[in-house]
Design a protein around this motif. Structure first.
Motif, PDB file in Angstrom:
ATOM      1  N   ARG A  43       1.103   4.259  -2.844  1.00 40.29           N
ATOM      2  CA  ARG A  43       1.016   5.756  -2.447  1.00 40.29           C
ATOM      3  C   ARG A  43       2.153   6.454  -3.032  1.00 40.29           C
ATOM      4  N   ASP A  44       3.353   5.921  -2.941  1.00 38.45           N
ATOM      5  CA  ASP A  44       4.534   6.589  -3.204  1.00 38.45           C
ATOM      6  C   ASP A  44       4.531   6.869  -4.884  1.00 38.45           C
TER       7      ASP A  44
ATOM      8  N   SER B 287       0.913  -1.136   0.075  1.00 35.85           N
ATOM      9  CA  SER B 287       0.030   0.113  -0.131  1.00 35.85           C
ATOM     10  C   SER B 287       0.844   1.223   0.026  1.00 35.85           C
ATOM     11  N   GLN B 288       1.909   1.275   0.750  1.00 32.18           N
ATOM     12  CA  GLN B 288       2.781   2.587   0.738  1.00 32.18           C
ATOM     13  C   GLN B 288       3.516   2.432  -0.467  1.00 32.18           C
TER      14      GLN B 288
ATOM     15  N   ALA C 138       2.039   9.456  -6.047  1.00 31.75           N
ATOM     16  CA  ALA C 138       2.637  10.682  -5.471  1.00 31.75           C
ATOM     17  C   ALA C 138       3.613  11.010  -6.463  1.00 31.75           C
TER      18      ALA C 138
END
Length: 206
Positions: A16-17, A12-13, A20
């Motif tokens: 998101r990265d 999930s991170q 972004a």
């Protein structure tokens, strides 16, 4: 929470990265392209951005080595066919990089490009050697390289410098300098504290 394995970021991170980073690329492109007014239009109609995103994928594959090298090259060749931009998957590209128009840009395997760099169409970051060594340019942060310029060999282009259109650069360029001509000659703006203005200097376009 799903993870990608020991010592790696959660899935999930990582997602998101990635989102972004895409938004950052889009916003940086919008700041440099007054002809485009939305993220959606930029994403769908900017070959330079599409080539950059394909490179982000191929570069990660290239770094894994071994059997990933050939697929990485195939991704880069597909991007070249679709966008007219050739970036070797071994090249290192920084954040907020933008290629305006894109057609004819070539970036070699050992090129290193910093953050906030902008290239116009027809730029070559090429080599001057057939040896398997560092043979392509290193481009510092905030550099702008005009249309048709050739930067050749393991030269260093200093941060916030400007390379004029159709210039041929085969020697290092100091920070905040202007390089124009064939072979390129280096000069400095009147005030060294002020970044050169690409749009105010006609010689940069000759």
């Amino acid at each position: 929470m799903l993870t990608t394995g020991s010592g790696r970021k959660p899935v999930s991170q990582s997602v998101r990265d990635a989102v972004a980073a895409v938004r950052e690329d889009l916003d940086a492109a919008l700041l440099r392209d007054p002809a485009t007014t939305s993220r959606l239009e930029m994403a769908l109609a900017s070959p330079g951005l599409q080539a950059l995103w394909a490179h982000r994928v191929s570069h990660r594959m290239w770094q894994r080595g071994g059997r990933w090298r050939l697929p990485a090259r195939l991704v880069s060749q597909a991007a070249r066919a679709a966008t007219g931009v050739e970036i070797h998957p071994g090249a290192t590209i920084g954040r907020r990089f933008f290629i305006d128009h894109g057609m004819g840009v070539v970036i070699g395997e050992t090129a290193e490009v910093g953050d906030d760099v902008m290239l116009y169409h027809g730029v070559t970051l090429g080599g001057r050697s057939l040896d398997r060594v560092k043979r392509h340019p290193t481009v510092g942060d905030g550099v702008t390289i005009g249309a048709g310029a050739r930067v050749l060999g393991p030269v260093f282009i200093g941060p916030h410098s400007q390379i004029g259109a159709n210039a041929v650069v085969v020697k290092d360029v100091p920070p905040q300098a202007i390089a124009t001509g064939i072979p390129a000659k280096v000069r400095f703006p009147q005030s060294p504290s002020v970044q050169p203005d690409l749009y105010a200097d006609p010689e940069l376009w000759i």
